[in-house]
Scaffold this active site. Structure first.
Site, PDB file in Angstrom:
ATOM      1  N   ASP A 115     -43.589   6.133  -0.614  1.00 31.75           N
ATOM      2  CA  ASP A 115     -44.738   6.714  -0.689  1.00 31.75           C
ATOM      3  C   ASP A 115     -45.107   7.149  -1.780  1.00 31.75           C
ATOM      4  OD1 ASP A 115     -42.809   8.651  -0.151  1.00 31.75           O
ATOM      5  OD2 ASP A 115     -44.634  10.086   0.440  1.00 31.75           O
ATOM      6  N   GLU A 180     -42.138  11.506   1.512  1.00 28.49           N
ATOM      7  CA  GLU A 180     -41.658  12.342   0.505  1.00 28.49           C
ATOM      8  C   GLU A 180     -42.750  13.136  -0.135  1.00 28.49           C
ATOM      9  OE1 GLU A 180     -40.020  13.984  -3.404  1.00 28.49           O
ATOM     10  OE2 GLU A 180     -41.823  12.677  -3.037  1.00 28.49           O
TER      11      GLU A 180
END
Length: 501
Positions: A115, A180
């Site tokens: 991400d 994250e």
């Protein structure tokens, strides 16, 4: 095809096997870059709820890439989480994958995330952030260095052994997430759950989610600071008021808040909260020499940041205040008017946001109590009738590793082989909670092995990774596999000999 000299030439310490691997990587570098381009094109921004399906697509794309290696892949469902507006949103699945189960080989687990932070061209990007663009040897795009580039470099390094029909030097495991940048929701719980399962046979854990200290010299990271984040809320009523009707006759929340924020740190960066420095370790002569030996260009670091002057004038002072001393930063104010122009309103409720980057030996719970007590004391002296509320939305422990462990020894040797020089042994001033989480829960040896340069601009506009670092980083990972396998075997042999004797 562009082949840089550093990539083609081999280090005097590299073996015939390594040279074969390096040659393959050089010849296929454009393919590796094309795959990175495909990954960057996925707008896997985990911060914005509207893009959650893109994050899920990115996780599935990564899983497909791992399956192509021959790995067995499990997509673990993590459930959902609540948004500030009360709505529930599905979390992206987390990847647990493994390749190889040879009991004679060590098992290395790689952690990464796919991400990214939000990015829009109008924020100041020179190119479309989701179109990987090569300019002057740099590959620009959101996620290029944080963390899609390093994740792909590791996967590509593993794939080299498969493509060349070479024996895999180690068993591989992968734990790759898609949240994250939004706080790794669900990750810690999963690690606890899998500690006696997925992680039971893991020997070493490697993270590549940070940067070198300089633009040119490779580094190994053995420590990070923690982070203790605070919300300071001041409220006077239920609705905003007109400054013409009420200005000058009420205690304004913004005035209280600015006074509170101004009381936290002085002009030299010293934190004014009593007791904050009590548990910071004393500087020993041996540690001081480490800072003196590091090659660190203050002017280069200044240029990378875009600022004209630092709080400190020497290399040693700057590094110590980045790594071994706590710092306090004020990040923003919620509830105040921030659009262009002026709105003559008195906000009824404002929230100041700041954080303290903690260092080893500092205790999160003690730090929290110190800050709340201090702010309450400062606020009481203002004799304001407004309501004060201090909360801690996020906290993370600092992390320090053993630089003499087999992981770091193998990585130093690999860096020497690929880059022809010893790495800087550095700490990171930022917070990467996953390192401490892995170390605390699994009790495995954890290492941070960056391949990005200091000027890569992670989280910033024009994020990039250089072609050189992406390709040499792939070689570094492949060489590390060979080195850790060799070292682990030697340690096992020595252990067996001692047992026999």
């Amino acid at each position: 095809m562009l082949l840089f000299e550093a990539g083609v030439s081999s280090s005097p310490s590299s073996s015939g096997l390594e040279n074969q691997i390096f040659q393959y990587i050089d010849l296929h570098q454009n393919e590796f870059i094309q795959t990175l381009k495909e990954w960057v094109a996925v707008e896997s921004d985990s911060i914005q709820p509207r893009l959650r399906q893109e994050v899920i697509r990115m996780v599935e794309l990564t899983a497909d890439r791992l399956r192509a290696l021959g790995a067995t892949v499990e997509l673990v469902k993590l459930g959902s989480h609540k948004l500030p507006d009360g709505q529930s949103l599905l979390l992206p699945p987390l990847i647990l994958a493994e390749l190889g189960k040879d009991p004679q080989k060590p098992t290395v687990c790689f952690y990464g995330h796919v991400d990214v932070q939000p990015a829009k061209k109008e924020d100041g990007w020179k190119t479309d952030p989701y179109t990987l663009t090569e300019t002057d040897g740099n590959l620009y795009g959101r996620g290029a260095t944080d963390n899609k580039g390093p994740v792909l470099a590791w996967i590509n390094a593993v794939d080299v052994f498969r493509a060349l029909k070479l024996d895999m030097p180690v068993n591989f495991k992968f734990i790759i997430e898609g949240m994250e940048e939004a706080g790794s929701l669900g990750l810690e719980e999963l690690i606890k759950k899998e500690n006696q399962l997925f992680f039971s046979d893991v020997d070493y854990i490697v993270i590549s989610d940070n940067l070198w200290l300089s633009n040119r010299k490779p580094a190994l990271t053995y420590g990070t600071r923690g982070n203790l984040c605070f919300f300071v809320e001041v409220q006077c009523g239920e609705r905003d008021l007109h400054s013409g009707s009420f200005g000058g006759i009420i205690h304004e929340p913004m005035t209280d808040l600015i006074a509170l924020l101004d009381s936290l740190v002085d002009t030299s960066g010293h934190i004014l909260i009593p007791g904050v420095y009590d548990n910071v370790a004393s500087l020993m002569e041996e540690e001081k020499k480490l800072y003196e030996a590091i090659e660190f260009d203050l002017e280069e670091h200044k240029n990378n940041s875009g600022v004209k002057k630092f709080l400190y004038d020497t290399k040693e002072e700057v590094l110590m205040h980045l790594w071994r001393y706590p710092s306090l930063s004020i990040h923003g104010i919620e509830g105040a008017f921030h659009e262009p122009g002026i709105k003559t309103v008195i906000p009824a409720r404002v929230i100041g946001k700041f954080s303290i980057r903690q260092v080893p030996h500092m205790d999160i719970s003690i730090g929290e109590r110190q800050v709340i007590q201090y702010l309450e004391d400062v606020f009481s002296k203002r004799n304001s009738p407004n309501k004060l509320k201090v909360s801690v939305p996020i906290s993370a422990m600092p992390w320090v590793a053993d630089i003499n462990s087999p992981l770091y020894t193998a990585a130093r040797r690999a860096i020497k082989t690929v880059f022809g020089q010893d790495p800087e042994m550095i700490r990171d001033g930022s917070t990467i909670p996953i390192a401490q989480t892995f170390q605390n829960i699994t009790r495995k040896s954890v290492m941070m092995l960056p391949i990005g340069a200091a000027d890569d601009g992670e989280h910033s506009q024009n994020e990039k990774i250089s072609r050189h670092n992406y390709i040499q980083g792939t070689k570094l990972f492949a060489t590390f596999f060979l080195e850790i396998a060799k070292l682990h075997g030697q340690l096992q042999e020595a252990s067996n000999t001692m047992t026999t004797n």
